[in-house]
Design an enzyme around this catalytic site. Sequence first.
Site, short mmCIF file in Angstrom:
data_model
loop_
_atom_site.label_atom_id
_atom_site.label_comp_id
_atom_site.label_asym_id
_atom_site.label_seq_id
_atom_site.Cartn_x
_atom_site.Cartn_y
_atom_site.Cartn_z
N GLY A 131 0.79 -1.22 0.00
CA GLY A 131 0.00 0.00 0.00
C GLY A 131 0.82 1.27 0.00
N THR A 132 0.15 2.37 0.29
CA THR A 132 0.80 3.69 0.33
C THR A 132 1.99 3.65 1.27
OG1 THR A 132 -1.36 4.71 0.05
CG2 THR A 132 0.39 6.14 0.85
N CYS A 133 1.79 3.04 2.42
CA CYS A 133 2.82 3.05 3.46
C CYS A 133 4.15 2.52 2.95
CB CYS A 133 2.32 2.20 4.63
SG CYS A 133 3.54 1.93 5.89
N LYS A 137 11.06 7.70 4.85
CA LYS A 137 12.04 7.54 5.94
C LYS A 137 13.40 7.09 5.39
CE LYS A 137 8.60 8.79 7.93
NZ LYS A 137 7.42 9.07 7.16
N GLY A 195 1.13 22.97 2.38
CA GLY A 195 0.68 22.12 3.49
C GLY A 195 1.83 21.82 4.42
N GLY A 211 1.57 19.81 7.26
CA GLY A 211 1.33 18.63 8.08
C GLY A 211 2.55 17.71 7.97
N GLU A 221 1.21 27.43 4.47
CA GLU A 221 0.22 26.78 5.34
C GLU A 221 -0.97 27.73 5.55
OE1 GLU A 221 -0.27 23.68 7.13
OE2 GLU A 221 -2.13 24.81 7.43
N HIS A 268 21.83 5.48 31.00
CA HIS A 268 22.64 6.68 30.73
C HIS A 268 23.84 6.30 29.87
CE1 HIS A 268 24.60 10.52 31.43
NE2 HIS A 268 25.72 9.86 31.72
C1 LIG Z 1 4.34 10.56 2.12
C2 LIG Z 1 3.64 9.83 3.22
C3 LIG Z 1 4.33 9.49 4.36
C4 LIG Z 1 3.69 8.81 5.39
N1 LIG Z 1 4.41 8.49 6.50
C5 LIG Z 1 3.79 7.86 7.51
C6 LIG Z 1 4.52 7.49 8.68
O1 LIG Z 1 5.71 7.75 8.78
N2 LIG Z 1 3.87 6.84 9.65
C7 LIG Z 1 2.53 6.54 9.57
O2 LIG Z 1 1.98 5.95 10.48
N3 LIG Z 1 1.82 6.86 8.47
C8 LIG Z 1 2.41 7.51 7.45
N4 LIG Z 1 1.71 7.80 6.33
C9 LIG Z 1 0.29 7.40 6.25
C10 LIG Z 1 0.20 5.92 5.89
O3 LIG Z 1 0.89 5.70 4.68
C11 LIG Z 1 -1.24 5.50 5.77
O4 LIG Z 1 -1.91 5.84 6.97
C12 LIG Z 1 -1.36 4.01 5.55
O5 LIG Z 1 -0.70 3.60 4.38
C13 LIG Z 1 -2.83 3.61 5.45
O6 LIG Z 1 -2.89 2.23 5.34
P1 LIG Z 1 -4.13 1.52 4.63
O7 LIG Z 1 -3.82 0.07 4.69
O8 LIG Z 1 -5.38 2.03 5.18
O9 LIG Z 1 -4.10 2.04 3.12
P2 LIG Z 1 -2.98 2.01 1.98
O10 LIG Z 1 -1.63 1.92 2.55
O11 LIG Z 1 -3.29 3.16 1.12
O12 LIG Z 1 -3.26 0.65 1.23
C14 LIG Z 1 -4.45 0.44 0.55
C15 LIG Z 1 -4.25 -0.68 -0.43
O13 LIG Z 1 -5.52 -0.99 -0.97
C16 LIG Z 1 -5.36 -1.26 -2.36
N5 LIG Z 1 -6.65 -0.99 -2.98
C17 LIG Z 1 -7.29 0.19 -3.10
N6 LIG Z 1 -8.50 0.01 -3.65
C18 LIG Z 1 -8.62 -1.31 -3.89
C19 LIG Z 1 -9.64 -2.12 -4.43
N7 LIG Z 1 -10.83 -1.63 -4.76
N8 LIG Z 1 -9.40 -3.44 -4.54
C20 LIG Z 1 -8.23 -3.97 -4.16
N9 LIG Z 1 -7.25 -3.26 -3.62
C21 LIG Z 1 -7.44 -1.95 -3.47
C22 LIG Z 1 -4.24 -0.35 -2.80
O14 LIG Z 1 -3.61 -0.88 -3.96
C23 LIG Z 1 -3.33 -0.37 -1.59
O15 LIG Z 1 -2.37 -1.38 -1.69
C24 LIG Z 1 2.32 8.46 5.27
C25 LIG Z 1 1.62 8.79 4.11
C26 LIG Z 1 2.27 9.46 3.10
C27 LIG Z 1 1.50 9.79 1.87
#
Ligand SMILES: Cc1cc2nc3c(=O)[nH]c(=O)nc-3n(C[C@H](O)[C@H](O)[C@H](O)COP(=O)(O)OP(=O)(O)OC[C@H]3O[C@@H](n4cnc5c(N)ncnc54)[C@H](O)[C@@H]3O)c2cc1C
Length: 498
Positions: A42-44, A53, A212, A214, A235, A477
């Site tokens: 996923g996004t993570c 990181k 932004g 954040g 911001e 320490h």
């Molecule tokens: C640049 C950036 C940095 C970040 N850094 C951090 C951090 O350091 N620490 C932290 O805790 N969070 C961080 N986050 C947030 C974190 O990435 C998200 O909170 C997390 O990925 C959410 O997890 P999720 O499983 O809900 O969704 P996602 O990680 O978005 O995964 C969703 C998955 O669902 C799949 N999908 C979508 N629709 C469908 C469908 N209809 N059918 C089948 N598959 C589908 C996608 O392909 C994807 O693989 C960051 C986000 C960004 C953008």
Amino acid sequence: MVETIFDVIVVGGGPAGYTCAIRASQYGLKVALVDANDRLGGTCLLWGCIPTKALLFTAEIWNQLKHAERYGIEGVAGAKLNWKGVLARKDDVIARHTKGLDFLMKKNKITTFKGFGRLIGEPTLCTPTSKDRSLGTPLSDKAGKDGAPERVHSVEVKLADGKTETVKAKKVVLATGSDARMLPGVKEDETVLTNYEILKIAEPPKSLVVIGSGAVGVEFASIFKSFGAEVTVLEMLPRMVPVEDEEISKELLRLFKKRGFDVNLGIKDTKIEKNKNGALVSWTDANGKAQAKQAEKVLVAVGRAPRTADIGLEKTKIAPERGFIMTNEWMETSEPGVYAIGDIVGGLPQLAHVGSMAGLIVAARIAGKYARPINKARIPGCTYCDPQIASVGLTEAKAKELGHTVKVGKFPFVGNSKATILDAHDGFVKVVADAKYGEILGVHIIGPYATEIIAEAVTALELEATVEEMMFTIHAHPTVAEALLDGFSSVESIAVNV
Ligand SMILES: Cc1cc2nc3c(=O)[nH]c(=O)nc-3n(C[C@H](O)[C@H](O)[C@H](O)COP(=O)(O)OP(=O)(O)OC[C@H]3O[C@@H](n4cnc5c(N)ncnc54)[C@H](O)[C@@H]3O)c2cc1C
């Protein structure tokens, strides 16, 4: 052919979905995981937490090298940044963990489907005794016990080759994540970037406007400032990292300005006009004056929108609110047997560790095991910019708003010997406690290793520890964590090292 009916289908293989799938399988359930991407994570893993990181780590080394002589190291003055190498290292970290996830799917006997999943049709009733179906483990709740019919949901998966497959399960967990939001009327391209495009740029930009402030915005701002860009931060709200304690926001602003960032708060009417040198970003500043900045690249980091379109919700009782799915504390949606976890859930912070904990809770609930709901006051928030920020619990303002009489302690890293060793004296630990009982209500850190040492504060809050108890907890320490010991003692105005 015998039709498989899974105990659980998880739709989405990000941290929320894959964690849920693995734990459900560990509990003995028969699990399917559907993901639209060719790689799990996923996004993570692919475009968020992990790649940023990895880049921040390289930026940190690069910053250290710039001052190598201060540490007694000579001969690195002509060191060059190999951007392709930086990206390759980031990709290597991702590749190792995507492989790791594939391994975990096999190890846990999770059936994976690579394709876009959506709920179809009404759930059908099906009896566990039916001869032509191989049902998975019976559920621990009433449904399905003693041969009673169970609801079976269908998810249609559109595979990469255009074919579709229907996967059936007794429970469905939606974990489809989120996408970067854009400014109205603006489309991402090679100049205007989201977290997705910026991770693929051919060279670090010489100038960057970040819209932004954040976590995502300030992390990328930090990365590209370290790699030499002139960085402007815009911001809309009156302070940076607006979800943090006000004093943390102020300190970050001070330190970003010290590092040479151009930070503009309380701005409005942001416009982006692309031109041959990048883009001209214009805005109205807090005093109502028109401002503009030409930059090679523009990063839009104004939040994340839930991916809930086209996943078949219209066939269910789920009515999304501004795209988010609302759940109860057990992540149950209004459609019986359908759960939602991760970034698509309304009312919870969009963080990987919140999504994965929600996944563990759902797996436990489906398997009939012990679980407890997420306590929103115990969720750590970490921002990995330089300096790092981490916090858990109530800010001072929120604690007062909730009627607490608060006692606050603040310990600056300048009094911490490990911080001196690390050459990282900026920042402080702030502890917000209840004045009457001494219960720790919140801990807010800006400074070295903040995102690591926050774990202690989370445990302290989770165990409802008092300031006194933490003041008599031995900290090794020399460690940065000792700043917490002094932070707790500072609530009683008796920190030793200040
Ligand atoms: C640049 C950036 C940095 C970040 N850094 C951090 C951090 O350091 N620490 C932290 O805790 N969070 C961080 N986050 C947030 C974190 O990435 C998200 O909170 C997390 O990925 C959410 O997890 P999720 O499983 O809900 O969704 P996602 O990680 O978005 O995964 C969703 C998955 O669902 C799949 N999908 C979508 N629709 C469908 C469908 N209809 N059918 C089948 N598959 C589908 C996608 O392909 C994807 O693989 C960051 C986000 C960004 C953008």
